[in-house]
Design an enzyme around this catalytic site. Structure first.
Site, PDB file in Angstrom:
ATOM      1  N   HIS A   1      23.113 -57.026  76.444  1.00  0.00           N
ATOM      2  CA  HIS A   1      24.361 -57.655  77.050  1.00  0.00           C
ATOM      3  C   HIS A   1      25.215 -56.663  77.161  1.00  0.00           C
ATOM      4  CE1 HIS A   1      23.002 -61.567  77.426  1.00  0.00           C
ATOM      5  NE2 HIS A   1      22.960 -61.923  76.028  1.00  0.00           N
TER       6      HIS A   1
ATOM      7  N   GLU B   1      21.358 -58.339  72.209  1.00  0.00           N
ATOM      8  CA  GLU B   1      22.771 -58.279  72.536  1.00  0.00           C
ATOM      9  C   GLU B   1      23.223 -56.713  72.977  1.00  0.00           C
ATOM     10  OE1 GLU B   1      24.556 -60.741  72.232  1.00  0.00           O
ATOM     11  OE2 GLU B   1      22.820 -62.051  71.614  1.00  0.00           O
TER      12      GLU B   1
HETATM   13 ZN   LIG Z   1      21.940 -63.607  74.969  1.00  0.00          ZN
END
Ligand SMILES: [Zn+2]
Ligand SMILES: *[C@@H]1O[C@H](CO)[C@@H](O)[C@H](O)[C@H]1NC(C)=O
Ligand SMILES: CC(=O)N[C@H]1CO[C@H](CO)[C@@H](O)[C@@H]1O
Length: 724
Positions: free
Chosen positions: A520, A517
């Site tokens: 991201h 994450e």
């Molecule tokens: Zn993802």
């Protein structure tokens, strides 16, 4: 897993993410906001001359009012665009206003919507949900506006010169309208809209049916042998990597209900089912649980799925596609459904030999333990787990002691900063919604340019959204006058807060998912799209997961693992070399079989969505042994309810997870593996892949970075090379 639709990076629809803080940047944005929405709090903040030009709005009681203002402003802009005389349409009076509206309204919408994930107040969360409904309804009505569509079409036909990104943006705008049938005759358009409503209704029914399934089985303690004693008093809660289904991990929490006469109640919730299938020594129990699970919501719901698939096909045909899969895949990197089938079949057949070997190991073990009873799918998880326990010296409970949260975080920061030439700096005393939340600025290391902000809301608490995910609060974009808006991201995770003497420790799965994450977040910070919309995930879901998958690899290499680990009582002691090696081998253990099982679902999904009148049950009966090396499907299995992902949320797109993993493996292995912290390569990746704004074709982007077309070969070689 079920809630994936609602989660993370998957919070993709524009109203699915945000915060009751509104971080805006740039004086222009500030003024626009203040002027258009007249929120008094802003004026108050404007004078406070905060470093970095960001402001926060605490809009607890203002959420619904803000939603109304968003809608009013949006209507105003749409009306203005619609009223441009057709002989006067230009980029400046049609496209620009729409693009800027989106860029400005997205963070405000997020301010309405994100409180439902993070607010500590029940009242605020409810208001947030209500606001989201209002906004969704408005957005949906906008995409049906014929007057705006007509102006756009005229603009597009005029052929005014535009850069490739703008051209792509205009195509996206037009496509949104055409998905509502606006280019069709009015009868057909009504049909499109009717079908959309029908699809929503059927999806809702399907999910309801699954959620309300209350079937349970009763077992005695003996029949549940193998489950740890504490488990018999506990309910297992499964936590899956939000973007991966390969490794299941579970945590003990709550109590398993004991009913009269020492019988235990096992429900068909995936947490109970997976625990039994993984741990229960009694083959008969596993089989019964697996069969009952496979049969849940029998006959009737099969018809819900059949109707759903038919409605989807009709919908796609009205829009000019030959079937639903072709429609769904056409906006993705894979482009056509036949390419997807070819991809899946390629993976499956390349892995058959290895999967055979893996299966032989499991069969042998079953023979030793249970005698001549034939091996079935219900035995897979149990024997895989068993071999893994024997093969790898991995005690995940003890491993945690090497991952104290602060150390992991600073290690992750270091890796990302070094690799991509970034610098993160915490903003002290930021105005946030909970005292645990931290805010950081991200700078470019060499120029010192401010790239964006990110929030970390890491610990679980009552009422907070239960998954780890990245939420975009504001997207990067450039306005017509050149003013830049910078990206702002929020990372939500579910770590346990420390209990005084022992600091918070992360499970290895949490480390990986945090890394993913955070990947991201960095992707969001580094994106350089000119249009807010094109910096998002709506553009190409096959592509957007690739960078985060690439980054997960750093969790399995000793060099980087040592950077993010240290024994909690003496952090100078990193994780041991053997453990690093085991983790890497464990990652690929039985991966051919596991992948084949996933390919099976993906094929099933792709086939039912690409052909008419498929007999769903027969198809599954046929596919199962074919893909799973002769293992037959369990008697009575109802494929309609086995793979909710294929039915809802990932229809015709289940393949996407394997797809991104495969190309991520290609990138990691070819470019990073031999020099994990090479900033040159990192910078190339940042400028060529992360920065790219969605106008460019993903295959082109990756080829540019790799110096050749991406291929599935590296992935296959990795899997085979790292096997038993
Ligand atoms: Zn993802
Ligand atoms: C901004 O980015 C997010 C996620 O990256 C995306 O879901 C959203 O649609 C984008 N915003 C706009 C205005 O399209
Ligand atoms: C159409 C429909 O609602 N079907 C059924 C799906 O399965 C559940 C649980 O078995 C039933 O309660 C529903 O009626």
């Amino acid at each position: 897993m079920e809630s994936e639709r609602n989660g993370a990076k998957k919070l993709s629809s524009k109203s699915k993410v945000g915060s009751y803080i509104v971080p805006l940047t740039g004086a222009a944005a500030l003024l626009t906001l203040a002027a258009s929405f007249a929120i008094t709090a802003i004026n108050h903040r404007r004078n406070s001359k905060r470093k970095g030009n960001y402001i926060f709005l605490s809009l607890f009681h203002e959420i619904l009012k803000l939603a109304d203002r968003i809608i009013a402003k949006s209507k105003e802009v749409h009306d203005a665009v619609a009223s441009v005389p057709l002989d006067k349409v230009t980029y400046k009076n049609v496209i620009s206003p729409l693009a800027e509206l989106e860029a400005q309204q997205f963070p405000l919408m997020q301010s309405c919507v994100v409180p439902k994930f993070v607010s500590t107040s029940d009242k605020v969360r409810k208001a947030s949900i209500e606001a989201e409904k209002k906004i969704d309804a408005h957005v949906s009505s906008c995409s049906k506006r014929e007057d705006v569509y007509r102006v756009l079409k005229v603009f597009s036909a005029k052929g005014e010169w535009m850069g490739p990104e703008a051209r792509h943006y205009v195509q996206c705008l037009i496509r949104d309208f055409e998905q509502n049938g606006l280019d069709l005759t009015s009868t057909k358009r009504e049909e499109v809209q009717r079908l959309r409503a029908q699809i929503d209704e059927l999806s809702f029914q399907y999910v309801q049916n699954l959620n309300y399934d209350a079937t349970y089985l009763l077992f005695s303690e003996n029949e549940l042998a193998g489950l740890p004693t504490e488990f018999l008093k506990m309910v297992l809660v499964i936590s899956l990597y939000p973007c991966s289904v390969m490794h299941l991990t579970w945590v003990i929490k709550g109590t398993l209900e004991e009913v009269e006469n020492g019988m235990f109640k096992v429900t068909l919730k995936s947490n109970h089912v997976a625990a039994v299938l993984e741990l229960c020594m009694i083959g008969k129990t596993r089989r019964l649980v697996a069969m009952t699970y496979g049969k849940r919501c029998a006959k009737v719901n099969l018809s819900v799925l059949e109707e759903l698939v038919q409605a989807r096909h009709k919908f796609a045909r009205l829009l000019g596609y030959s079937n639903y899969a072709d429609y769904a895949v056409s906006f993705r990197m894979a482009k056509t459904s036949s390419k997807v089938l070819q991809f899946l079949e390629g993976i499956s057949s390349s892995l058959s030999d290895l999967a055979q070997k893996e299966l032989a190991v499991l069969k042998e073990l079953k023979k030793q333990e249970e005698g001549e009873i034939p091996f079935g799918v219900e035995d897979l998880l149990y024997y895989v787990k068993k071999v893994e326990q024997q093969e790898f010296d991995l005690d995940f409970g003890a491993l945690k002691q090497y991952f104290p949260v602060n150390l992991v975080l600073s290690g992750i920061f270091k890796i990302f900063q070094d690799l991509f030439g970034l610098r993160f700096e915490e903003i002290a005393n930021a105005d946030v919604w909970h005292s645990d939340v931290k805010v950081f600025s991200a700078f470019d290391l060499s120029s010192g340019e401010l790239l964006g902000y990110f929030y970390l809301d890491m610990y679980t608490r009552e009422g907070k959204y239960g998954q780890t995910c990245m939420v975009a609060l504001q997207n990067g974009s450039v306005a017509f006058n050149g003013a830049r808006q910078i990206p702002v991201a929020l990372l939500i995770s579910q770590l346990q807060k420390d209990t005084g003497r022992v600091p918070s420790l992360l499970r290895f799965s949490e480390v990986v998912s945090f890394f993913h994450e955070f990947g991201h977040v960095v992707q969001h910070m580094c994106n350089h799209a000119s249009f807010s919309r094109l910096s998002g995930v709506r553009v190409d879901p096959d592509f957007v997961e690739i960078p985060a998958h690439v980054q997960e690899n750093w969790c399995y290499e000793s060099l980087s693992l040592k950077l993010i680990s240290g024994f909690y009582q003496d952090i100078t002691k990193p994780i041991k070399e053997e453990i690093c090696k085991s983790l890497k081998r464990w990652r690929y253990s039985f991966s051919a079989l596991k992948l084949k099982q996933e390919v099976l679902y993906c094929l099933f999904d792709q086939i039912i969505h690409s052909a008419d009148d498929v007999d769903i049950v027969e198809l599954f009966k046929h596919l199962h042994p074919k893909v799973m090396l002769g293992l037959p499907v369990l008697e009575g299995t109802n494929p309609a309810s086995c793979f909710p992902r294929c039915a809802i949320g990932y229809e015709a797109a289940c393949y996407s997870r394997i797809w991104s993993e495969v190309f991520a493996a290609d990138i990691f292995t070819s470019m990073f593996r031999d020099d994990l912290l090479n900033q040159n390569v990192g910078m190339q990746f940042r400028t060529k892949v992360l920065a790219s704004g969605g106008a460019k074709d993903p295959v082109e982007i990756l080829s540019d970075f790799l110096g050749r077309e991406p291929s599935i070969r590296t992935f296959i070689d990795n899997v085979i090379g790292c096997s038993l």
